[in-house]
Write a protein that holds these residues in place. Structure first.
Motif, PDB file in Angstrom:
ATOM      1  N   VAL A  12       0.853  -1.196   0.000  1.00 19.48           N
ATOM      2  CA  VAL A  12       0.000   0.000   0.000  1.00 19.48           C
ATOM      3  C   VAL A  12       0.885   1.242   0.000  1.00 19.48           C
ATOM      4  N   ARG A  13       0.625   2.155  -0.925  1.00 21.04           N
ATOM      5  CA  ARG A  13       1.372   3.410  -0.968  1.00 21.04           C
ATOM      6  C   ARG A  13       0.829   4.379   0.077  1.00 21.04           C
ATOM      7  N   ALA A  14       1.709   5.114   0.697  1.00 20.24           N
ATOM      8  CA  ALA A  14       1.307   6.075   1.717  1.00 20.24           C
ATOM      9  C   ALA A  14       0.356   7.122   1.142  1.00 20.24           C
ATOM     10  N   GLU A  15       0.687   7.639  -0.040  1.00 19.43           N
ATOM     11  CA  GLU A  15      -0.135   8.707  -0.625  1.00 19.43           C
ATOM     12  C   GLU A  15      -1.543   8.233  -0.943  1.00 19.43           C
ATOM     13  N   SER A  16      -1.722   6.946  -1.216  1.00 25.38           N
ATOM     14  CA  SER A  16      -3.059   6.441  -1.507  1.00 25.38           C
ATOM     15  C   SER A  16      -3.961   6.524  -0.283  1.00 25.38           C
ATOM     16  N   LEU A  17      -3.373   6.641   0.906  1.00 25.83           N
ATOM     17  CA  LEU A  17      -4.134   6.785   2.148  1.00 25.83           C
ATOM     18  C   LEU A  17      -4.202   8.238   2.610  1.00 25.83           C
ATOM     19  N   GLY A  18      -3.629   9.131   1.804  1.00 23.42           N
ATOM     20  CA  GLY A  18      -3.590  10.535   2.217  1.00 23.42           C
ATOM     21  C   GLY A  18      -2.536  10.786   3.284  1.00 23.42           C
ATOM     22  N   ILE A  60      10.875   7.166   9.794  1.00 23.42           N
ATOM     23  CA  ILE A  60      10.266   8.002   8.758  1.00 23.42           C
ATOM     24  C   ILE A  60       9.176   8.862   9.393  1.00 23.42           C
ATOM     25  N   GLU A  61       9.218  10.150   9.098  1.00 25.47           N
ATOM     26  CA  GLU A  61       8.228  11.095   9.627  1.00 25.47           C
ATOM     27  C   GLU A  61       7.124  11.323   8.590  1.00 25.47           C
ATOM     28  N   PHE A  62       5.875  11.260   9.039  1.00 28.74           N
ATOM     29  CA  PHE A  62       4.712  11.437   8.164  1.00 28.74           C
ATOM     30  C   PHE A  62       3.836  12.574   8.683  1.00 28.74           C
ATOM     31  N   ASN A  63       3.000  13.101   7.802  1.00 23.28           N
ATOM     32  CA  ASN A  63       1.907  13.965   8.247  1.00 23.28           C
ATOM     33  C   ASN A  63       0.693  13.787   7.336  1.00 23.28           C
ATOM     34  N   TYR A  64      -0.410  14.365   7.747  1.00 19.06           N
ATOM     35  CA  TYR A  64      -1.644  14.267   6.969  1.00 19.06           C
ATOM     36  C   TYR A  64      -2.586  15.387   7.387  1.00 19.06           C
ATOM     37  N   LEU A  65      -3.478  15.737   6.477  1.00 16.43           N
ATOM     38  CA  LEU A  65      -4.544  16.699   6.750  1.00 16.43           C
ATOM     39  C   LEU A  65      -5.869  15.953   6.768  1.00 16.43           C
ATOM     40  N   ALA A  72      -9.511  11.292  14.051  1.00 16.87           N
ATOM     41  CA  ALA A  72      -9.247  10.068  14.811  1.00 16.87           C
ATOM     42  C   ALA A  72      -9.386   8.829  13.922  1.00 16.87           C
ATOM     43  N   GLU A  73     -10.356   8.853  13.004  1.00 16.91           N
ATOM     44  CA  GLU A  73     -10.534   7.716  12.099  1.00 16.91           C
ATOM     45  C   GLU A  73      -9.325   7.559  11.177  1.00 16.91           C
ATOM     46  N   LYS A  74      -8.761   8.689  10.714  1.00 17.59           N
ATOM     47  CA  LYS A  74      -7.561   8.646   9.883  1.00 17.59           C
ATOM     48  C   LYS A  74      -6.422   7.975  10.640  1.00 17.59           C
ATOM     49  N   TRP A  75      -6.264   8.311  11.901  1.00 21.01           N
ATOM     50  CA  TRP A  75      -5.202   7.721  12.718  1.00 21.01           C
ATOM     51  C   TRP A  75      -5.419   6.208  12.886  1.00 21.01           C
ATOM     52  N   ARG A  76      -6.670   5.794  12.991  1.00 21.93           N
ATOM     53  CA  ARG A  76      -6.936   4.354  13.073  1.00 21.93           C
ATOM     54  C   ARG A  76      -6.543   3.639  11.776  1.00 21.93           C
ATOM     55  N   HIS A  77      -6.794   4.292  10.616  1.00 16.64           N
ATOM     56  CA  HIS A  77      -6.369   3.729   9.332  1.00 16.64           C
ATOM     57  C   HIS A  77      -4.854   3.560   9.296  1.00 16.64           C
TER      58      HIS A  77
END
Length: 262
Positions: A12-18, A60-65, A72-77
């Motif tokens: 799974v690509r990171a960008e595909s999950l936002g 590896i450091e990540f972020n998301y909007l 919270a649901e994004k964090w569960r994903h």
């Protein structure tokens, strides 16, 4: 939020999950396992070579909007995605290679703004980088082996024709570091085969897999078949450079080489 850099983990690509990589990660060099032994009363130390490298960790450091109500649901994903174990990590700027990851350790998900989440993931990896091309199985083109004298010259019949052995042989060149191939043998009966003069025997009932990394043999259904094999799994691994595969009998041998580099 797009940085032109991405990674793939567990397919799974990171960008595909936002999810976006903040910066290219630093890749540590594996440390060779050389154990120092101190002997009281003796100057210096002795060294024990354990013939292996220690695992590495890639942070590896990540972020998301995300909207506040879905944050919270994004964090569960994210947690579900990175809970995969024994999976592959592929970095977009090194597309021909991948890492074997044992597990991922997540650090705190910081809510640096109302919609912005930032977190780090620590990937615990095998010390080697594996080539994707090394995961492709290849049937071995085995040729009749010559019968040679002690000085390496061919043994000839009275009529001058060269005598061949009942063995067949193939030469494999490994331009990388030593590796742990997977053998798949098809046929019926007892197959004797060797790598660089190290022999192994396998009772083949149609098909058998011999995994020199796991040091195990198994059937196409994944059932363990260690009792059908005799020999040293480690001795069947490929060395850097020239490797000779020899077999006898009417068997077909397929090899997934698992090329790798430190």
């Amino acid at each position: 939020m797009r940085y032109g850099y991405d990674l793939e983990y567990a397919g799974v690509r990171a960008e595909s999950l936002g999810i976006y990589v903040v910066r290219r990660p630093d890749i540590p060099a594996p440390e060779y396992d050389m154990e120092a032994i101190v002997i009281p009363g003796r100057d210096g130390v002795l060294h024990k070579d354990n013939h292996r490298y220690h695992p590495i960790e890639i942070t590896i450091e990540f972020n998301y909007l995300e909207k506040p109500e879905a944050w919270a649901e994004k964090w569960r994903h994210v947690k579900r995605w990175l809970s995969a174990r024994n999976a592959r990590l592929c970095l977009s700027d090194d597309a021909d290679y991948f890492y074997h990851v044992y597990a991922v350790r997540l650090e705190t998900n910081a809510r640096t703004a109302r919609e912005l989440g930032t977190f780090s993931a620590v990937f615990s990896c095998d010390p080697y980088q594996y080539l994707k091309t090394g995961e492709m199985e290849q049937e071995q083109d085995l040729a009749d082996a010559d019968l040679l004298a002690a000085d390496g010259s061919p043994i000839l019949e009275t009529g001058g024709e060269q005598i061949l052995t009942t063995c067949r042989m193939a030469v494999l060149q490994n331009p990388f570091d030593g590796c742990c191939p997977l053998f798949r043998i098809t046929g019926e009966g007892t197959c004797s085969f060797s790598v660089n003069g190290n022999w192994m025997e396998a009772a083949v009932d149609g098909e058998i897999f011999i995994d020199t990394e796991r040091e195990a043999a198994y059937t196409p259904k994944g059932e363990l078949a260690g009792r059908k094999v005799s020999g040293d799994y480690r001795a069947m691994r490929f060395l850097p450079g020239h490797n000779e595969l020899t077999t006898s009998g009417d068997f077909t041998i397929y090899i997934t080489p698992r090329w790798r580099e430190v």
